[in-house]
Design an enzyme around this catalytic site. Sequence first.
Site, PDB file in Angstrom:
ATOM      1  N   HIS A 186      71.216 -71.181   5.597  1.00 16.23           N
ATOM      2  CA  HIS A 186      70.859 -70.361   6.631  1.00 16.23           C
ATOM      3  C   HIS A 186      69.561 -69.876   6.543  1.00 16.23           C
ATOM      4  CE1 HIS A 186      71.178 -66.931   9.226  1.00 16.23           C
ATOM      5  NE2 HIS A 186      72.165 -67.335   9.822  1.00 16.23           N
TER       6      HIS A 186
ATOM      7  N   GLU B  71      67.861 -67.169   6.977  1.00 14.57           N
ATOM      8  CA  GLU B  71      68.092 -65.901   6.377  1.00 14.57           C
ATOM      9  C   GLU B  71      67.937 -66.524   4.667  1.00 14.57           C
ATOM     10  OE1 GLU B  71      70.852 -63.801   8.289  1.00 14.57           O
ATOM     11  OE2 GLU B  71      69.932 -63.775  10.126  1.00 14.57           O
TER      12      GLU B  71
ATOM     13  N   SER C  11      71.584 -66.314  18.864  1.00 16.15           N
ATOM     14  CA  SER C  11      72.066 -65.251  20.190  1.00 16.15           C
ATOM     15  C   SER C  11      73.289 -65.794  21.147  1.00 16.15           C
ATOM     16  CB  SER C  11      70.758 -64.921  20.901  1.00 16.15           C
ATOM     17  OG  SER C  11      70.002 -64.256  20.053  1.00 16.15           O
TER      18      SER C  11
ATOM     19  N   GLY D 133      76.585 -65.035  14.888  1.00 15.67           N
ATOM     20  CA  GLY D 133      76.071 -63.741  14.233  1.00 15.67           C
ATOM     21  C   GLY D 133      76.769 -62.584  14.836  1.00 15.67           C
ATOM     22  N   GLY D 134      75.871 -61.999  15.287  1.00 19.20           N
ATOM     23  CA  GLY D 134      76.199 -60.519  16.036  1.00 19.20           C
ATOM     24  C   GLY D 134      77.516 -60.569  16.636  1.00 19.20           C
TER      25      GLY D 134
ATOM     26  N   ASN E 118      79.754 -65.850  11.420  1.00 17.46           N
ATOM     27  CA  ASN E 118      78.980 -65.335  10.378  1.00 17.46           C
ATOM     28  C   ASN E 118      78.661 -63.786  10.341  1.00 17.46           C
ATOM     29  OD1 ASN E 118      77.075 -65.011   8.219  1.00 17.46           O
ATOM     30  ND2 ASN E 118      75.540 -65.995   9.193  1.00 17.46           N
ATOM     31  N   TRP E 119      79.562 -63.208   9.520  1.00 17.57           N
ATOM     32  CA  TRP E 119      79.533 -61.814   9.235  1.00 17.57           C
ATOM     33  C   TRP E 119      78.522 -61.058   8.567  1.00 17.57           C
ATOM     34  CZ3 TRP E 119      85.480 -60.246   8.420  1.00 17.57           C
ATOM     35  CH2 TRP E 119      86.171 -60.869   9.591  1.00 17.57           C
ATOM     36  N   LYS E 120      77.550 -62.191   7.856  1.00 15.47           N
ATOM     37  CA  LYS E 120      76.474 -61.628   7.092  1.00 15.47           C
ATOM     38  C   LYS E 120      76.737 -60.463   6.202  1.00 15.47           C
ATOM     39  CE  LYS E 120      73.675 -63.313  10.911  1.00 15.47           C
ATOM     40  NZ  LYS E 120      72.075 -63.472  11.304  1.00 15.47           N
TER      41      LYS E 120
HETATM   42  C1  PEP Z   1      73.394 -66.386  12.756  1.00 17.50           C
HETATM   43  O1  PEP Z   1      72.851 -65.744  11.919  1.00 17.50           O
HETATM   44  O2  PEP Z   1      73.901 -67.494  12.128  1.00 17.50           O
HETATM   45  C2  PEP Z   1      73.210 -66.340  14.189  1.00 17.50           C
HETATM   46  C3  PEP Z   1      73.262 -67.264  14.939  1.00 17.50           C
HETATM   47  O3  PEP Z   1      73.021 -64.917  14.494  1.00 17.50           O
HETATM   48  P1  PEP Z   1      73.054 -64.413  16.133  1.00 17.50           P
HETATM   49  O4  PEP Z   1      74.332 -64.853  16.584  1.00 17.50           O
HETATM   50  O5  PEP Z   1      73.352 -62.813  15.739  1.00 17.50           O
HETATM   51  O6  PEP Z   1      71.664 -64.586  16.665  1.00 17.50           O
END
Ligand code: PEP
Length: 248
Positions: A92, A94, A207, A228-229, A8-10
């Site tokens: 999600h 967010e 994470s 995500g990150g 997920n590149w957001k």
């Molecule tokens: C996400 O936003 O779906 C996510 C899991 O982010 P991160 O891996 O950065 O915690």
Amino acid sequence: MRPLIAGNWKMHGSLRDAGVLAEGVRAGGAGARAELLVCPPFPYLVPVGGALGSDVALGGQDCHAAAKGAHTGDVAAAMLRDVGASYVILGHSERRADHGETDSVVRAKAEAALAAGLTPIVCVGESEAQRVVGEAEAVVTLQLDGSLPEGFAEAGGVVAYEPVWAIGTGLTPTEVEIAAMHATIRANLEKHFAAAGAKLRILYGGSVKPGNAKGILALPHVDGALVGGASLVAGDFLAIAAGVPDAA
Ligand code: PEP
């Protein structure tokens, strides 16, 4: 079932960054044990889809519940399908926080995704306060009950368990806690969809990094990850995918 590793590149990066990242991910797609999926920002779907080739799937980060119409700034599920997406992330945390999306909104979006031939990835997860008071499983159960539409199992819908407090924080639940929640989600899917619920993929998100992926991906009822990150660095994303168990 083949695990799914979804990035997920957001709302990150430039067009150039997206192209470089997609090229990097493409290299790892062929022959990967896991299915790889990349969900870039809407404006980059077409170039990223082109750069990914056919071994890495493309997805959207959201869609509207309506098939078309006067919804300024929104994107229809059929439009995602039209540009080569096969998945869409829905609900999600967010989006639930930034746009006030409720379970019924998420469910309507999932229905729209199914109608357009997209596979929905429905996100659920508790806040830190809810976990502290022991409500995590009840919260997730309510979210599942409210968000999953009819036809979800037939279409191979995906659930992503993402504790809100673990997203982007470097914190994760313990492996025991992840396994317990995934068992609860599996039981819920079987309640809703009988035997078909046993075959649906449940991703863990929050994470996930190369250093913790292997342990998480080996847990029962963890059928992949939503990242995500770490999905913004091709090498890290591919290292996470390489953590999928051999036997999977
Ligand atoms: C996400 O936003 O779906 C996510 C899991 O982010 P991160 O891996 O950065 O915690």
